[in-house]
Design a protein around this motif. Structure first.
Motif, PDB file in Angstrom:
ATOM      1  N   TYR A  80       0.856  -1.182   0.000  1.00 55.38           N
ATOM      2  CA  TYR A  80       0.000   0.000   0.000  1.00 55.38           C
ATOM      3  C   TYR A  80       0.891   1.232   0.000  1.00 55.38           C
ATOM      4  CZ  TYR A  80      -3.507   3.384   1.648  1.00 55.38           C
ATOM      5  OH  TYR A  80      -4.347   4.474   1.785  1.00 55.38           O
ATOM      6  N   LEU A  81       0.683   2.081  -0.998  1.00 49.47           N
ATOM      7  CA  LEU A  81       1.460   3.307  -1.144  1.00 49.47           C
ATOM      8  C   LEU A  81       0.561   4.495  -0.807  1.00 49.47           C
ATOM      9  CD1 LEU A  81       2.888   1.105  -2.883  1.00 49.47           C
ATOM     10  CD2 LEU A  81       3.564   2.925  -4.449  1.00 49.47           C
ATOM     11  N   PRO A  82       0.731   5.085   0.377  1.00 49.52           N
ATOM     12  CA  PRO A  82      -0.119   6.226   0.747  1.00 49.52           C
ATOM     13  C   PRO A  82       0.109   7.419  -0.180  1.00 49.52           C
ATOM     14  CG  PRO A  82       1.045   5.331   2.655  1.00 49.52           C
ATOM     15  CD  PRO A  82       1.675   4.733   1.440  1.00 49.52           C
ATOM     16  N   ALA A  83      -0.943   8.164  -0.399  1.00 46.03           N
ATOM     17  CA  ALA A  83      -0.839   9.376  -1.215  1.00 46.03           C
ATOM     18  C   ALA A  83       0.062  10.390  -0.518  1.00 46.03           C
ATOM     19  CB  ALA A  83      -2.223   9.971  -1.447  1.00 46.03           C
ATOM     20  N   GLN A  89      -9.143   8.830  -1.973  1.00 53.15           N
ATOM     21  CA  GLN A  89      -9.145   8.146  -3.262  1.00 53.15           C
ATOM     22  C   GLN A  89      -8.117   7.013  -3.252  1.00 53.15           C
ATOM     23  OE1 GLN A  89      -8.349  11.241  -6.092  1.00 53.15           O
ATOM     24  NE2 GLN A  89     -10.271  12.312  -5.666  1.00 53.15           N
ATOM     25  N   VAL A  90      -8.577   5.808  -3.602  1.00 51.89           N
ATOM     26  CA  VAL A  90      -7.710   4.628  -3.599  1.00 51.89           C
ATOM     27  C   VAL A  90      -7.907   3.859  -4.896  1.00 51.89           C
ATOM     28  CG1 VAL A  90      -6.986   2.566  -2.346  1.00 51.89           C
ATOM     29  CG2 VAL A  90      -8.089   4.442  -1.110  1.00 51.89           C
ATOM     30  N   VAL A  91      -6.818   3.452  -5.509  1.00 50.79           N
ATOM     31  CA  VAL A  91      -6.895   2.569  -6.672  1.00 50.79           C
ATOM     32  C   VAL A  91      -6.281   1.222  -6.305  1.00 50.79           C
ATOM     33  CG1 VAL A  91      -4.719   3.462  -7.653  1.00 50.79           C
ATOM     34  CG2 VAL A  91      -6.354   2.248  -9.122  1.00 50.79           C
ATOM     35  N   ILE A  92      -6.988   0.146  -6.613  1.00 51.88           N
ATOM     36  CA  ILE A  92      -6.438  -1.197  -6.501  1.00 51.88           C
ATOM     37  C   ILE A  92      -5.975  -1.594  -7.892  1.00 51.88           C
ATOM     38  CG2 ILE A  92      -6.863  -3.604  -5.868  1.00 51.88           C
ATOM     39  CD1 ILE A  92      -9.139  -2.684  -4.115  1.00 51.88           C
ATOM     40  N   ALA A 108       1.217   2.538 -11.052  1.00 52.80           N
ATOM     41  CA  ALA A 108       1.213   3.017  -9.665  1.00 52.80           C
ATOM     42  C   ALA A 108       1.722   4.450  -9.597  1.00 52.80           C
ATOM     43  CB  ALA A 108       2.072   2.099  -8.797  1.00 52.80           C
ATOM     44  N   ARG A 109       2.796   4.731 -10.328  1.00 53.97           N
ATOM     45  CA  ARG A 109       3.338   6.098 -10.316  1.00 53.97           C
ATOM     46  C   ARG A 109       2.351   7.077 -10.931  1.00 53.97           C
ATOM     47  NH1 ARG A 109       9.127   7.971 -12.870  1.00 53.97           N
ATOM     48  NH2 ARG A 109       8.051   7.515 -14.842  1.00 53.97           N
ATOM     49  N   MET A 110       1.712   6.672 -12.042  1.00 50.96           N
ATOM     50  CA  MET A 110       0.729   7.539 -12.687  1.00 50.96           C
ATOM     51  C   MET A 110      -0.395   7.898 -11.716  1.00 50.96           C
ATOM     52  SD  MET A 110      -1.728   6.730 -15.981  1.00 50.96           S
ATOM     53  CE  MET A 110      -2.560   5.403 -15.077  1.00 50.96           C
ATOM     54  N   PHE A 111      -0.977   6.886 -11.051  1.00 49.82           N
ATOM     55  CA  PHE A 111      -2.088   7.148 -10.145  1.00 49.82           C
ATOM     56  C   PHE A 111      -1.626   7.897  -8.902  1.00 49.82           C
ATOM     57  CE2 PHE A 111      -4.317   3.695 -12.492  1.00 49.82           C
ATOM     58  CZ  PHE A 111      -5.504   4.355 -12.742  1.00 49.82           C
ATOM     59  N   SER A 112      -0.424   7.623  -8.435  1.00 50.87           N
ATOM     60  CA  SER A 112       0.105   8.356  -7.286  1.00 50.87           C
ATOM     61  C   SER A 112       0.252   9.835  -7.617  1.00 50.87           C
ATOM     62  CB  SER A 112       1.459   7.762  -6.878  1.00 50.87           C
ATOM     63  OG  SER A 112       1.991   8.447  -5.760  1.00 50.87           O
ATOM     64  N   GLN A 113       0.735  10.131  -8.809  1.00 49.42           N
ATOM     65  CA  GLN A 113       0.866  11.527  -9.234  1.00 49.42           C
ATOM     66  C   GLN A 113      -0.488  12.192  -9.421  1.00 49.42           C
ATOM     67  OE1 GLN A 113       3.317  11.001 -12.739  1.00 49.42           O
ATOM     68  NE2 GLN A 113       5.227  11.077 -11.574  1.00 49.42           N
ATOM     69  N   MET A 114      -1.536  11.378  -9.607  1.00 47.94           N
ATOM     70  CA  MET A 114      -2.892  11.898  -9.730  1.00 47.94           C
ATOM     71  C   MET A 114      -3.547  12.102  -8.364  1.00 47.94           C
ATOM     72  SD  MET A 114      -4.028   9.478 -12.957  1.00 47.94           S
ATOM     73  CE  MET A 114      -5.795   9.866 -12.903  1.00 47.94           C
ATOM     74  N   ASN A 117      -4.143   7.090  -3.271  1.00 46.44           N
ATOM     75  CA  ASN A 117      -3.496   6.013  -2.538  1.00 46.44           C
ATOM     76  C   ASN A 117      -3.505   4.808  -3.468  1.00 46.44           C
ATOM     77  OD1 ASN A 117      -3.413   7.216   0.349  1.00 46.44           O
ATOM     78  ND2 ASN A 117      -5.561   7.457  -0.240  1.00 46.44           N
ATOM     79  N   VAL A 118      -2.478   3.965  -3.403  1.00 44.92           N
ATOM     80  CA  VAL A 118      -2.354   2.851  -4.341  1.00 44.92           C
ATOM     81  C   VAL A 118      -2.169   1.540  -3.585  1.00 44.92           C
ATOM     82  CG1 VAL A 118      -1.011   1.876  -6.245  1.00 44.92           C
ATOM     83  CG2 VAL A 118      -1.316   4.364  -6.075  1.00 44.92           C
ATOM     84  N   LEU A 119      -2.967   0.534  -3.948  1.00 39.65           N
ATOM     85  CA  LEU A 119      -2.776  -0.809  -3.399  1.00 39.65           C
ATOM     86  C   LEU A 119      -2.379  -1.744  -4.531  1.00 39.65           C
ATOM     87  CD1 LEU A 119      -2.964  -2.590  -0.829  1.00 39.65           C
ATOM     88  CD2 LEU A 119      -5.235  -3.282  -1.630  1.00 39.65           C
ATOM     89  N   LEU A 120      -1.270  -2.465  -4.339  1.00 32.70           N
ATOM     90  CA  LEU A 120      -0.723  -3.367  -5.350  1.00 32.70           C
ATOM     91  C   LEU A 120      -0.669  -4.790  -4.800  1.00 32.70           C
ATOM     92  CD1 LEU A 120       2.239  -1.069  -6.402  1.00 32.70           C
ATOM     93  CD2 LEU A 120       0.367  -1.720  -7.920  1.00 32.70           C
ATOM     94  N   PRO A 121      -1.711  -5.588  -5.007  1.00 33.11           N
ATOM     95  CA  PRO A 121      -1.685  -6.979  -4.542  1.00 33.11           C
ATOM     96  C   PRO A 121      -0.832  -7.864  -5.454  1.00 33.11           C
ATOM     97  CG  PRO A 121      -3.948  -6.144  -4.808  1.00 33.11           C
ATOM     98  CD  PRO A 121      -3.035  -5.216  -5.528  1.00 33.11           C
TER      99      PRO A 121
END
Length: 321
Positions: A80-83, A89-92, A108-114, A117-121
C-alpha cells in the motif's frame, strides 16, 4: 485377436500420451511462478522507462498488507502506497499473468501523481502471495473483496475505490464487478482483459502450441477442477459483467495478438452498466500505456471525471483513436 490387441494397446498409449500432454499444459499455464519472465523483444524499447518506474516504486514509502487463506501456510501479500497528501481516493491495481504488484509500477506512479493512494496486490501463485497455482482471476476476485475490506478499515467509510487492471488483471477486476461490492467501489478500468479463460486458452492452444481444443482443453479443465475446485468454464468475464452495475472503461490494443481485440467488444457488450471503450490504434498486448502515456492518462481522466469524481455524468460511449 492379435490385431484387436494391437488396437487396444495403441489406444491405451495414445490416451496415456494425451494425459501426460494435458498435465504438461496445465503445469505450464497454471503452476505458480517465482520470477517475472522477460518481456517480449518488441517491448524492450520501453525497458528504460519501465525500470525508472520500478526504481520509483522501491523508493516510495509503503506498507506491507497481508491476510491468510484456507489451506495455505503462506499469506496473501500487497503493498500500500499512501498518497503524498491525505486522500480518500484509492486505486487497486491488478497485475497481469506471471507478473506481480511491482510490475505495475508505471501505473502506480501515474495514479500516485494523480493523488491516489495505491494498493498493489500479488495474486495467488505470484510474487510474495500464497498459492501453488494461478487461478486466472477467478479465486483472486474473492481475495480482492478482502483487500477492499482492508482499504475501508484503513481509509474509512468515505473511501472512494477505483478498480484497475491490465491483461489477467483486467479480467480479474472485471470479474470482481459481478460480486456484491460495497458503495466505496465507484468504477472499474479494464485494459486488455480476456472475455473467458475458456476462449483465451482455446485461442492460445492453437496459436502457441498448434493444438486443437479437444481432447486437451477438457482434460486440463478436469485437472484444474481436482487441484483448484472449479472447471475452467466457470472463469467467465462476460458472465460476471452481466451482473455489473458500476461504470466501467474497457481499453484494448488494436493489434493485440495475445488477447484478441474481439474480446474487448464481447466484454463491452456483456454489461448494461455505464461503459466506455477505447481501442488504441497500433497497440499490441498491454502496450496502450507505453504507446503514449500522456494520451493514456487523458483518456483515464476523461472517464474518471465522468464517473469517479464528484458530480459524475451518466452515459454510454465508445471511442477509437
Amino acid at each position: 485377436m492379435k490385431n484387436k490387441n494391437i488396437i487396444v494397446e495403441s489406444l491405451a498409449v495414445a490416451a496415456a500420451a494425451t494425459g501426460l500432454a494435458s498435465e504438461y499444459l496445465f503445469k505450464k499455464a497454471f503452476a505458480r511462478v517465482d520470477y517475472v519472465p522477460e518481456t517480449s523483444d518488441a517491448k524492450q524499447k520501453y525497458a528504460t522507462k519501465y525500470w525508472e518506474c520500478v526504481d520509483w516504486f522501491k523508493k516510495k514509502p509503503k506498507e506491507h498488507w497481508t491476510f491468510g487463506i484456507p489451506g495455505e501456510t503462506e499469506q496473501m501479500s500487497a503493498y500500500y502506497l499512501p498518497a503524498t497528501t491525505e486522500s480518500q481516493q484509492v486505486v487497486i491495481i491488478s497485475h497481469g499473468y506471471k507478473g506481480n504488484g511491482e510490475t505495475m509500477a508505471n501505473y502506480a506512479r501515474m495514479f500516485s501523481q494523480m493523488g491516489f493512494n495505491v494498493l498493489l496486490p500479488d495474486d495467488r501463485g505470484h510474487g510474495e502471495s500464497a498459492g501453488k497455482y494461478i487461478s486466472f482471476g477467478w479465486l483472486d476476485r474473492l481475495d480482492y473483496l478482502k483487500w477492499i475490506q482492508k482499504i475501508n478499515a484503513r481509509i474509512g467509510v468515505n473511501a472512494q475505490i477505483l478498480l484497475f487492471g491490465v491483461s489477467m488483471g483486467a479480467a480479474t477486476v472485471a470479474m470482481l464487478t459481478g460480486e456484491s461490492l460495497p458503495p466505496q467501489v465507484k468504477c472499474t478500468i479494464a485494459d486488455c482483459g480476456y472475455s473467458s479463460i475458456d476462449e483465451e486458452l482455446t485461442y492460445l492452444l492453437k496459436q502457441q502450441f498448434h493444438l486443437p481444443r479437444y481432447p486437451f482443453y477438457p482434460l486440463v479443465s478436469t485437472i484444474n477442477h481436482h487441484r483448484l475446485g472449479y472447471y475452467l468454464h466457470s472463469v467467465s468475464t462476460t458472465a460476471q459483467l452481466k451482473k455489473n452495475t458500476k461504470p466501467i472503461f474497457f481499453i484494448h490494443g488494436e493489434k493485440d495478438a495475445y488477447v484478441p481485440v474481439k474480446m474487448a467488444y464481447e466484454n463491452y457488450y456483456a454489461t448494461s452498466a455505464p461503459k466506455e471503450l477505447w481501442i488504441v490504434k497500433d497497440a499490441t498486448h498491454a502496450e496502450s500505456f507505453w504507446k503514449d502515456p500522456e494520451s493514456y492518462q487523458r483518456h483515464l481522466n476523461k472517464f474518471l471525471e465522468r464517473y469517479y469524481y464528484e458530480n459524475p455524468k451518466n452515459g454510454v460511449e465508445s471511442n477509437e483513436d
